[in-house]
Design an enzyme around this catalytic site. Structure first.
Site, PDB file in Angstrom:
ATOM      1  N   ASP A  27      33.197  45.812  30.055  1.00  0.00           N
ATOM      2  CA  ASP A  27      33.993  45.533  28.860  1.00  0.00           C
ATOM      3  C   ASP A  27      34.849  46.738  28.473  1.00  0.00           C
ATOM      4  OD1 ASP A  27      34.936  44.091  26.746  1.00  0.00           O
ATOM      5  OD2 ASP A  27      33.155  44.331  25.498  1.00  0.00           O
ATOM      6  N   ASN A  75      36.557  33.111  29.028  1.00  0.00           N
ATOM      7  CA  ASN A  75      37.791  33.901  29.203  1.00  0.00           C
ATOM      8  C   ASN A  75      39.050  33.052  29.386  1.00  0.00           C
ATOM      9  OD1 ASN A  75      36.191  36.695  30.935  1.00  0.00           O
ATOM     10  ND2 ASN A  75      36.702  36.454  28.777  1.00  0.00           N
TER      11      ASN A  75
HETATM   12  C1  FPP Z   1      36.481  42.665  29.615  1.00  0.00           C
HETATM   13  O1  FPP Z   1      37.315  43.615  28.988  1.00  0.00           O
HETATM   14  C2  FPP Z   1      36.867  42.530  30.989  1.00  0.00           C
HETATM   15  C3  FPP Z   1      37.240  41.362  31.606  1.00  0.00           C
HETATM   16  C4  FPP Z   1      37.276  40.071  30.917  1.00  0.00           C
HETATM   17  C5  FPP Z   1      37.669  41.365  32.998  1.00  0.00           C
HETATM   18  C6  FPP Z   1      36.831  42.195  33.922  1.00  0.00           C
HETATM   19  C7  FPP Z   1      37.619  42.344  35.123  1.00  0.00           C
HETATM   20  C8  FPP Z   1      37.790  43.467  35.804  1.00  0.00           C
HETATM   21  C9  FPP Z   1      37.132  44.763  35.540  1.00  0.00           C
HETATM   22  C10 FPP Z   1      38.726  43.387  36.902  1.00  0.00           C
HETATM   23  C11 FPP Z   1      38.158  43.752  38.203  1.00  0.00           C
HETATM   24  C12 FPP Z   1      37.168  42.883  38.765  1.00  0.00           C
HETATM   25  C13 FPP Z   1      37.182  42.597  40.068  1.00  0.00           C
HETATM   26  C14 FPP Z   1      36.054  41.931  40.711  1.00  0.00           C
HETATM   27  C15 FPP Z   1      38.334  42.924  40.903  1.00  0.00           C
HETATM   28  P1  FPP Z   1      38.237  43.136  27.800  1.00  0.00           P
HETATM   29  O2  FPP Z   1      39.525  42.682  28.359  1.00  0.00           O
HETATM   30  O3  FPP Z   1      37.514  42.096  26.982  1.00  0.00           O
HETATM   31  O4  FPP Z   1      38.402  44.450  26.993  1.00  0.00           O
HETATM   32  P2  FPP Z   1      38.555  44.554  25.410  1.00  0.00           P
HETATM   33  O5  FPP Z   1      37.240  44.132  24.811  1.00  0.00           O
HETATM   34  O6  FPP Z   1      38.829  46.009  25.199  1.00  0.00           O
HETATM   35  O7  FPP Z   1      39.691  43.681  24.986  1.00  0.00           O
END
Ligand code: FPP
Length: 249
Positions: A27, A75
């Site tokens: 996250d 998501n």
């Molecule tokens: C949460 O951070 C993250 C995600 C929903 C996506 C996770 C994906 C990756 C790390 C990309 C790489 C993965 C692979 C397998 C290539 P957020 O966007 O919710 O962050 P925030 O809470 O700060 O908004």
């Protein structure tokens, strides 16, 4: 990895054993990007680079299974731009990393419902699973369109179908049988679940499998999560006293 972190880890592991299966809720990509005045996808790309670093650290830390939460069933509620960008990132990740993953002895699996995913992406996922199926150095499981409740619902549906067809009866239904219908049926339960970015919730991740897992909520945003930080968290786990509901003799 810093020498003192490594020493501490080896000592702690010798005492109580480190986690064999670590699961991570990655996250904080969005905030990391926003802090730099960049679009959220910039953070996801930086996050993808950390996956490689953390995965490479696993064998040295005694972590045989790494499971990462890449895209949840919730998501899809994000903007169309972000969802499309993430899907394109997953395709790119598979294309670019497939050879390195194979060469490093990584066995890759995907969990989650593939029905809603782009068929082209699903073919790439299937290919990567097939290609790396005989690898055993480290097992990487990528949760993509995954939700714990969704997984349990799909498992219950398949179990009900087996009963309807007469291959099982209600008397066969116990925790072990149900677990055989989960996406994770070939994996051990996670020993340690890490969530980055300071949020202390599990967001529908591995609900069944994490019943006895240790949790570590850390403030670092995922794109800043280095192998050193990972080693520190793994080392801290080794000093915990896991009793699984029992009392230490
Ligand atoms: C949460 O951070 C993250 C995600 C929903 C996506 C996770 C994906 C990756 C790390 C990309 C790489 C993965 C692979 C397998 C290539 P957020 O966007 O919710 O962050 P925030 O809470 O700060 O908004």
């Amino acid at each position: 990895m810093a020498r003192d972190v490594q020493d501490e880890l080896v000592r702690a592991e010798a005492e109580t054993g480190g986690p064999r299966h670590v699961a991570i809720i990655m996250d904080g990509n969005g905030r990391w990007a926003q802090n730099r005045g960049r679009p959220r996808l910039f953070g996801h790309h930086a996050g993808a680079r950390r996956v490689r670093e953390v995965l490479s650290a696993c064998p040295g830390l005694g972590v045989k299974y790494l499971t990462i939460f890449a895209f949840s069933t919730e998501n899809w509620k994000r903007t169309q731009t972000e969802v499309a960008g993430l899907m394109s990132l997953f395709r790119r990740y598979i294309t670019r990393e497939a050879k390195a993953l194979f060469d490093e002895g990584v066995c890759v699996r995907f969990i989650g419902d593939r029905v809603r995913l782009d068929p082209k992406l699903v073919i790439m996922m299937d290919d990567l699973e097939l290609r790396t199926a005989d690898n055993d150095r480290v097992h990487l499981t990528i949760a993509l369109n995954y939700g714990g409740r969704d997984e349990l619902t799909r498992a219950a549906k398949r179990l009900a179908y087996e009963i309807e067809c007469g291959r099982l009866t209600h008397k066969d239904v116990d925790a072990e049988t149900l677990a055989r219908f989960l996406d994770t049926h070939v994996l051990p339960d996670p020993d340690l679940v890490i969530r980055t970015s300071g949020e202390a919730r599990i967001s529908n991740f591995l609900l069944w499998q994490s019943a006895y897992a240790e949790y570590e909520f850390i403030d670092t945003l995922w794109p800043d999560f280095t192998a050193e930080i990972f080693a520190g968290v793994v080392g801290a786990y080794a000093r915990r006293d896991r009793r699984f509901g029992a009392v230490r003799a």
